[in-house]
Each structure stands twice: as C-alpha cells, then as structure tokens.
Design an enzyme around this catalytic site. Sequence first.
Site, PDB file in Angstrom:
ATOM      1  N   SER A  54     -11.921 -38.478 -20.951  1.00  0.00           N
ATOM      2  CA  SER A  54     -12.923 -37.785 -20.138  1.00  0.00           C
ATOM      3  C   SER A  54     -12.276 -37.148 -18.914  1.00  0.00           C
ATOM      4  O   SER A  54     -11.565 -37.818 -18.167  1.00  0.00           O
ATOM      5  CB  SER A  54     -14.031 -38.728 -19.678  1.00  0.00           C
ATOM      6  N   VAL A  59      -6.794 -40.841 -14.722  1.00  0.00           N
ATOM      7  CA  VAL A  59      -5.617 -40.511 -15.523  1.00  0.00           C
ATOM      8  C   VAL A  59      -5.824 -39.172 -16.239  1.00  0.00           C
ATOM      9  O   VAL A  59      -4.905 -38.353 -16.309  1.00  0.00           O
ATOM     10  CB  VAL A  59      -5.276 -41.643 -16.520  1.00  0.00           C
ATOM     11  N   CYS A  60      -7.020 -38.922 -16.719  1.00  0.00           N
ATOM     12  CA  CYS A  60      -7.303 -37.658 -17.410  1.00  0.00           C
ATOM     13  C   CYS A  60      -7.170 -36.484 -16.446  1.00  0.00           C
ATOM     14  O   CYS A  60      -6.632 -35.431 -16.800  1.00  0.00           O
ATOM     15  CB  CYS A  60      -8.696 -37.689 -18.024  1.00  0.00           C
ATOM     16  N   ASP A  61      -7.663 -36.665 -15.235  1.00  0.00           N
ATOM     17  CA  ASP A  61      -7.537 -35.663 -14.179  1.00  0.00           C
ATOM     18  C   ASP A  61      -6.060 -35.371 -13.937  1.00  0.00           C
ATOM     19  O   ASP A  61      -5.624 -34.212 -13.948  1.00  0.00           O
ATOM     20  CB  ASP A  61      -8.214 -36.213 -12.917  1.00  0.00           C
ATOM     21  N   THR A  64      -4.327 -33.552 -16.943  1.00  0.00           N
ATOM     22  CA  THR A  64      -4.687 -32.141 -17.055  1.00  0.00           C
ATOM     23  C   THR A  64      -4.010 -31.326 -15.959  1.00  0.00           C
ATOM     24  O   THR A  64      -3.482 -30.238 -16.215  1.00  0.00           O
ATOM     25  CB  THR A  64      -6.218 -31.982 -17.008  1.00  0.00           C
TER      26      THR A  64
END
EC number: 1.11.1.24
Length: 166
Positions: A54, A59-61, A64
């Site tokens: 998500s 971590v996804c932030d 990306t």
Amino acid sequence: MAEVTFKGNPITLLGTEVKVGEKAPDFTVLANDLSEVTLADSKGKVRLISVIPSIDTGVCDQQTRRFNEEAANLDNVQILTVSVDLPFAQSRWCAAAGIENVQTVSDHRELSFGQAFGVAIKELRLLARAVFVIDSNDTVTYTEYVSEATNHPDYEAAIEAAKAAK
C-alpha cells in the site's frame, strides 16, 4: 512458491511464481486516469516493476520514492509501481510526494498482476512486496519476492539488473 510473511505471520500467495528466464505474463491494471495498462503498453522498453502492499505505508512510500529517484539514471527503463490502492489514492499520493518518474498502477479491480506474478496475498487482498525486471523482449531477467512483506527490497540489485537488461 516463494515463502513470504507479513508482520511475521505466514501468508498465502495466489498465482504463479515468476522465474528468471521465463516470458513475463501479461496483466491488466489501471492507470491513475482509470485507463487500462498492460505489459504490451511498454513493449520495447526494459521494465522495472516495483510491487508494494500500500502506497500509504512507510516502507512502500520509501520504496516508491527510491525508485523515482533512481529513474533519472536509467535509460530506456520504465518503472511501474503496482499496488491494490485505488487509482485516486495513488494519484493523490504521487502529487503530494512529487513523484514524476514512476508510473503507479492499481491492481484493485481483478488482481490480474498479483495472480500473474504470484504476489496476491489471499488473506489480506494486498500484494506482497516484490521487484521484477523484464527486458525489452518481455523476458524476466530479475525477481525478488521479499521474504517479509514489511522489509525493503534489495534496491541496488534491482537497479543493476535494470541497467544490465536490454
């Protein structure tokens, strides 16, 4: 199938694990404007596909943003970030974060990408963290199924694989 955990708990991945040397499976996901995006749309380019659970998590932030920064140093490489976040949320996040070099796409509708690449998490209807590199002839040249979905991928290995792919 890759063994993956989410916050230390085993999860079930749906679909087929993709291996280096195989032809990349096709998929249909949605761009931020709700248009369909398939593997064929980027034919002739090297694709680095960053898969995240998500966009609104730490971590996804970071993942990306990292690939967005690295994109400036990669020639003829298209970077896609795939999640099951709605296209509207992806668009909002990218605008707020200043993301311009990575295309975020949503697999929320059919889990087409998740099942084609073996990253759909059955228990959570999210995607497991992974990175794939596909060359300009649609052959998979690099895969990483991150063993703990809350950990970072090996950025350097993925970037080197994208640079080496033709």
